[in-house]
Design an enzyme around this catalytic site. Sequence first.
Site, PDB file in Angstrom:
ATOM      1  N   HIS A  71      -4.479  77.904  73.127  1.00 16.70           N
ATOM      2  CA  HIS A  71      -5.835  78.382  73.387  1.00 16.70           C
ATOM      3  C   HIS A  71      -6.858  77.253  73.413  1.00 16.70           C
ATOM      4  O   HIS A  71      -7.952  77.418  73.955  1.00 16.70           O
ATOM      5  CB  HIS A  71      -6.238  79.460  72.370  1.00 16.70           C
ATOM      6  CG  HIS A  71      -6.686  78.952  71.040  1.00 16.70           C
ATOM      7  ND1 HIS A  71      -5.870  78.880  69.928  1.00 16.70           N
ATOM      8  CD2 HIS A  71      -7.894  78.484  70.628  1.00 16.70           C
ATOM      9  CE1 HIS A  71      -6.552  78.407  68.897  1.00 16.70           C
ATOM     10  NE2 HIS A  71      -7.786  78.157  69.291  1.00 16.70           N
ATOM     11  N   ASP A 131       1.085  80.599  70.633  1.00 17.81           N
ATOM     12  CA  ASP A 131      -0.065  79.699  70.770  1.00 17.81           C
ATOM     13  C   ASP A 131       0.358  78.233  70.657  1.00 17.81           C
ATOM     14  O   ASP A 131      -0.005  77.527  69.716  1.00 17.81           O
ATOM     15  CB  ASP A 131      -1.104  80.046  69.701  1.00 17.81           C
ATOM     16  CG  ASP A 131      -2.485  79.479  70.000  1.00 17.81           C
ATOM     17  OD1 ASP A 131      -2.684  78.956  71.107  1.00 17.81           O
ATOM     18  OD2 ASP A 131      -3.363  79.569  69.121  1.00 17.81           O
ATOM     19  N   SER A 139      -8.446  74.114  65.402  1.00 13.51           N
ATOM     20  CA  SER A 139      -7.340  74.698  66.150  1.00 13.51           C
ATOM     21  C   SER A 139      -6.363  73.638  66.643  1.00 13.51           C
ATOM     22  O   SER A 139      -6.769  72.569  67.114  1.00 13.51           O
ATOM     23  CB  SER A 139      -7.872  75.473  67.352  1.00 13.51           C
ATOM     24  OG  SER A 139      -8.476  76.670  66.958  1.00 13.51           O
TER      25      SER A 139
END
Length: 275
Positions: free
Chosen positions: A78, A131, A228
Amino acid sequence: MSHHVRSLLTALLLSLPPAVLPSAAGAEEVIVGGYPVGAAEHPWAVAVASRAHLGDHRSGQFCGGAVVGPRAVLTAAHCLSPQVTGVDPADIRDLTVIAGRSDLRKDEGREIPVRSLWINPGHDRRTNAGDFAVLILSEPLPAHHAVPLAGEGDPAYAPGTPADVYGWGDTSGRGSFAMELHSARVRLLADTSCASAYRDSTAGVFDPESMLCAAVWSGGRDACQGDSGGPLVAYGRLVGLVSWGSGCGEPGQPGVYSRVSVIADELVAAGLAHR
């Protein structure tokens, strides 16, 4: 993992010049409740950056990553979405991995262009499953910079295991982004605890096959915005990548990480990483 995914990883490997193939010998979430650490002591914790799209402030950092081989960095799928960078991944012409830089205001370490990338086609933006993304560097890092991967059945995944998460993201949950690399100590949680915490969540769907949770259950320590793709390391091995969660360091709302064992075998088989 599907044959299609294995084929894409193999294609990444074959894109490397023969003289620099990695050897098997040789590691939308700054960290809340953490403390500054040195990149030299944790060389596998790197920043993913684009000055063209994020500006020179903080060296253009927008996500984290984990060095798993001399030319391979794992990060979150992402991170490369238009929702994060504002553009299609193919339009990021200056995608860079920053290694060996603790303070993003300085010019220490190296800014290495990304030669090619693979974004998991199975990534589900609704549930956050799958992810993962792999960045192939244009220049190799020293082999000892890579963190070993924890494969399936590794005791590092046991509930209660202490683990460290790294990043340059929000340190308060209120937009106070760090200039220096931070780390926080958390503990891995049982899958049942994580499933219960996110049973009715709109942030994502917890899948124990591809995800794991880590936290201090009472809150106060966690990954946050800007972390992230950053590494979660237990017993010296990479167990997870920062993926999603609800809030930052909230009691009973653990951080959710992509489970590295899902992709470990394929990366090792392709010669991109080691255990």
